[in-house]
Scaffold this active site. Structure first.
Site, PDB file in Angstrom:
ATOM      1  N   SER A 117      65.024  65.907  63.036  1.00 15.84           N
ATOM      2  CA  SER A 117      66.326  65.269  62.828  1.00 15.84           C
ATOM      3  C   SER A 117      66.579  64.057  63.737  1.00 15.84           C
ATOM      4  O   SER A 117      67.708  63.841  64.189  1.00 15.84           O
ATOM      5  CB  SER A 117      67.464  66.285  62.949  1.00 15.84           C
ATOM      6  OG  SER A 117      67.303  67.311  61.977  1.00 15.84           O
ATOM      7  N   GLU A 130      57.741  69.233  67.561  1.00 24.14           N
ATOM      8  CA  GLU A 130      58.778  69.352  66.538  1.00 24.14           C
ATOM      9  C   GLU A 130      59.289  70.787  66.460  1.00 24.14           C
ATOM     10  O   GLU A 130      58.679  71.633  65.784  1.00 24.14           O
ATOM     11  CB  GLU A 130      58.212  68.959  65.165  1.00 24.14           C
ATOM     12  CG  GLU A 130      57.645  67.565  65.112  1.00 24.14           C
ATOM     13  CD  GLU A 130      57.607  67.043  63.680  1.00 24.14           C
ATOM     14  OE1 GLU A 130      58.209  65.988  63.437  1.00 24.14           O
ATOM     15  OE2 GLU A 130      57.007  67.698  62.811  1.00 24.14           O
ATOM     16  N   GLY A 141      64.682  68.768  59.568  1.00 27.53           N
ATOM     17  CA  GLY A 141      65.428  68.667  58.323  1.00 27.53           C
ATOM     18  C   GLY A 141      66.736  69.438  58.324  1.00 27.53           C
ATOM     19  O   GLY A 141      67.349  69.656  57.284  1.00 27.53           O
ATOM     20  N   HIS A 161      51.384  70.039  60.946  1.00 24.07           N
ATOM     21  CA  HIS A 161      52.831  70.026  60.725  1.00 24.07           C
ATOM     22  C   HIS A 161      53.302  71.445  60.402  1.00 24.07           C
ATOM     23  O   HIS A 161      52.604  72.196  59.726  1.00 24.07           O
ATOM     24  CB  HIS A 161      53.181  69.066  59.580  1.00 24.07           C
ATOM     25  CG  HIS A 161      54.650  68.788  59.515  1.00 24.07           C
ATOM     26  ND1 HIS A 161      55.533  69.679  58.963  1.00 24.07           N
ATOM     27  CD2 HIS A 161      55.386  67.755  59.974  1.00 24.07           C
ATOM     28  CE1 HIS A 161      56.761  69.183  59.085  1.00 24.07           C
ATOM     29  NE2 HIS A 161      56.698  68.012  59.693  1.00 24.07           N
ATOM     30  N   ASN A 189      57.288  60.192  58.654  1.00 22.38           N
ATOM     31  CA  ASN A 189      56.583  61.193  57.857  1.00 22.38           C
ATOM     32  C   ASN A 189      57.333  61.298  56.529  1.00 22.38           C
ATOM     33  O   ASN A 189      58.388  61.905  56.457  1.00 22.38           O
ATOM     34  CB  ASN A 189      56.589  62.534  58.615  1.00 22.38           C
ATOM     35  CG  ASN A 189      55.933  63.639  57.816  1.00 22.38           C
ATOM     36  OD1 ASN A 189      55.304  63.390  56.779  1.00 22.38           O
ATOM     37  ND2 ASN A 189      56.071  64.872  58.295  1.00 22.38           N
ATOM     38  N   TRP A 190      56.762  60.663  55.522  1.00 20.24           N
ATOM     39  CA  TRP A 190      57.466  60.605  54.229  1.00 20.24           C
ATOM     40  C   TRP A 190      57.390  61.926  53.475  1.00 20.24           C
ATOM     41  O   TRP A 190      58.071  62.122  52.494  1.00 20.24           O
ATOM     42  CB  TRP A 190      56.890  59.472  53.363  1.00 20.24           C
ATOM     43  CG  TRP A 190      57.128  58.097  53.903  1.00 20.24           C
ATOM     44  CD1 TRP A 190      57.714  57.760  55.097  1.00 20.24           C
ATOM     45  CD2 TRP A 190      56.785  56.849  53.276  1.00 20.24           C
ATOM     46  NE1 TRP A 190      57.760  56.394  55.247  1.00 20.24           N
ATOM     47  CE2 TRP A 190      57.193  55.804  54.141  1.00 20.24           C
ATOM     48  CE3 TRP A 190      56.163  56.511  52.063  1.00 20.24           C
ATOM     49  CZ2 TRP A 190      57.006  54.455  53.830  1.00 20.24           C
ATOM     50  CZ3 TRP A 190      55.970  55.164  51.759  1.00 20.24           C
ATOM     51  CH2 TRP A 190      56.397  54.153  52.624  1.00 20.24           C
ATOM     52  N   LYS A 191      56.499  62.801  53.907  1.00 22.56           N
ATOM     53  CA  LYS A 191      56.290  64.090  53.222  1.00 22.56           C
ATOM     54  C   LYS A 191      56.039  63.852  51.733  1.00 22.56           C
ATOM     55  O   LYS A 191      55.397  62.860  51.380  1.00 22.56           O
ATOM     56  CB  LYS A 191      57.481  65.024  53.477  1.00 22.56           C
ATOM     57  CG  LYS A 191      57.813  65.118  54.971  1.00 22.56           C
ATOM     58  CD  LYS A 191      58.808  66.188  55.312  1.00 22.56           C
ATOM     59  CE  LYS A 191      59.056  66.179  56.819  1.00 22.56           C
ATOM     60  NZ  LYS A 191      59.946  67.242  57.266  1.00 22.56           N
ATOM     61  N   GLU A 248      55.319  72.538  58.338  1.00 21.06           N
ATOM     62  CA  GLU A 248      55.376  72.856  56.900  1.00 21.06           C
ATOM     63  C   GLU A 248      53.995  73.247  56.390  1.00 21.06           C
ATOM     64  O   GLU A 248      53.864  74.122  55.525  1.00 21.06           O
ATOM     65  CB  GLU A 248      55.943  71.650  56.130  1.00 21.06           C
ATOM     66  CG  GLU A 248      57.444  71.500  56.370  1.00 21.06           C
ATOM     67  CD  GLU A 248      57.955  70.073  56.300  1.00 21.06           C
ATOM     68  OE1 GLU A 248      57.263  69.204  55.751  1.00 21.06           O
ATOM     69  OE2 GLU A 248      59.079  69.832  56.803  1.00 21.06           O
ATOM     70  N   GLY A 253      61.216  62.317  59.832  1.00 18.00           N
ATOM     71  CA  GLY A 253      61.123  62.666  58.410  1.00 18.00           C
ATOM     72  C   GLY A 253      62.194  61.959  57.603  1.00 18.00           C
ATOM     73  O   GLY A 253      62.061  60.781  57.255  1.00 18.00           O
ATOM     74  N   GLY A 254      63.284  62.652  57.348  1.00 19.23           N
ATOM     75  CA  GLY A 254      64.358  62.145  56.487  1.00 19.23           C
ATOM     76  C   GLY A 254      64.776  60.709  56.765  1.00 19.23           C
ATOM     77  O   GLY A 254      64.863  59.887  55.841  1.00 19.23           O
TER      78      GLY A 254
HETATM   79  P1  PGA Z   1      63.142  65.387  59.940  1.00 15.73           P
HETATM   80  O1  PGA Z   1      61.586  65.773  59.818  1.00 15.73           O
HETATM   81  O2  PGA Z   1      63.218  64.107  60.715  1.00 15.73           O
HETATM   82  O3  PGA Z   1      63.605  65.221  58.516  1.00 15.73           O
HETATM   83  O4  PGA Z   1      63.813  66.504  60.643  1.00 15.73           O
HETATM   84  C1  PGA Z   1      60.722  65.579  60.894  1.00 15.73           C
HETATM   85  C2  PGA Z   1      59.335  66.043  60.535  1.00 15.73           C
HETATM   86  O5  PGA Z   1      59.195  67.079  59.862  1.00 15.73           O
HETATM   87  O6  PGA Z   1      58.341  65.395  60.889  1.00 15.73           O
END
Ligand code: PGA
Length: 250
Positions: free
Chosen positions: A213, A167, A173, A95, A9-11, A97, A234-235
């Site tokens: 994470s 999640e 994150g 998600h 997930n590149w966001k 967010e 994500g990251g």
């Molecule tokens: P993260 O994000 O791996 O940076 O914790 C995961 C996500 O939000 O899908």
């Protein structure tokens, strides 16, 4: 057999050149036979990244959101119909967010799920609890309720297009990961609940990803849990090396 999935997930990250390079490195990777890779990339790069990864039959691109209507006067929005028309196979919905910063409620997400399915998209549907909810021990009930509110009423056939991503918000994150045991216990509860809401076959066949994470250093242990079918990353999906390590962690 359930699909094993490594989803990135590149966001709202990467410029065009970085996106192209990252996708190219992943496209050049020898992906294990039984692993599916999904890249959740910004809308503006979807077609380009699809072109780059098209020859690798284990890689699929995904949008990170879509609107709940098919078209109309919604300036700046992107619809499932548009995604379908450029042959995008997946969309990430729900998600945390989007729930938090864009006020997406379970009922709105139900509309998005319905419209995405109507337009032939597969969905990575995200659920997860805050730290406050976990502290009072209500996390399983909360997550099952998120699933009920947005997915109840789908047919078993429609459920074949759904992948769940668990999640926990406190792990996104933050560098803090759910322990493999915490992830397993939630995934098992989700699978059991899906069995009650739909049927045993749906529950057995649905892939449930863990997100929060995930990194090369913890992916192997988390993915080895019986009800964890992969990760939404994500990251660590923004660096080719680390994402490729994760892809190879099954
Ligand atoms: P993260 O994000 O791996 O940076 O914790 C995961 C996500 O939000 O899908």
């Amino acid at each position: 057999m359930r699909k094993k999935i490594a989803a990135g997930n590149w966001k709202m990250n990467t410029n065009f050149e970085e996106a192209v390079q990252l996708a190219q490195s992943i496209a050049d990777t020898n992906i294990p036979e039984d692993v599916t890779v999904i890249l959740g990339v910004p809308f503006v790069y979807l077609q380009k990244i699809k072109g780059i990864t098209n020859d690798n039959d284990k890689i699929f691109v995904s949008a990170q959101n879509c609107h709940q209507n098919e078209n109309g006067a919604y300036t700046g929005e992107i619809s499932a119909t548009m995604l379908n028309s450029i042959e995008i196979p997946y969309v990430i919905l729900g998600h945390s967010e989007r729930r938090e910063y864009f006020s997406e409620t379970p009922l709105l997400l139900k509309d998005k799920v319905d419209i995405a399915l109507k337009n032939g998209l597969n969905i990575i549907f995200c659920v997860g609890e805050s730290l406050d909810i976990r502290k009072v021990g209500k996390h399983q009930a909360y997550v099952c309720d998120q699933i009920r509110q947005s997915l109840k009423g789908l047919t078993s056939e429609e459920m074949k297009s759904i992948t769940i991503a668990y999640e926990p918000i406190w792990a996104i994150g933050t560098g803090e990961t759910a322990s493999p045991t915490q992830a397993q216990s939630m995934h098992k509860a989700i699978r059991q609940y899906i069995g009650e809401l739909f049927d045993r076959k749906v529950a057995e066949n649905i892939s449930i990803l863990y997100g929060g994470s995930v990194k090369p250093g913890n992916a192997r242990e988390i993915f080895s849990m019986p009800d964890v079918d992969g990760g939404l990353v994500g990251g660590a999906s923004l660096k080719a090396d680390s994402f490729i390590d994760i892809i190879k962690s099954f």
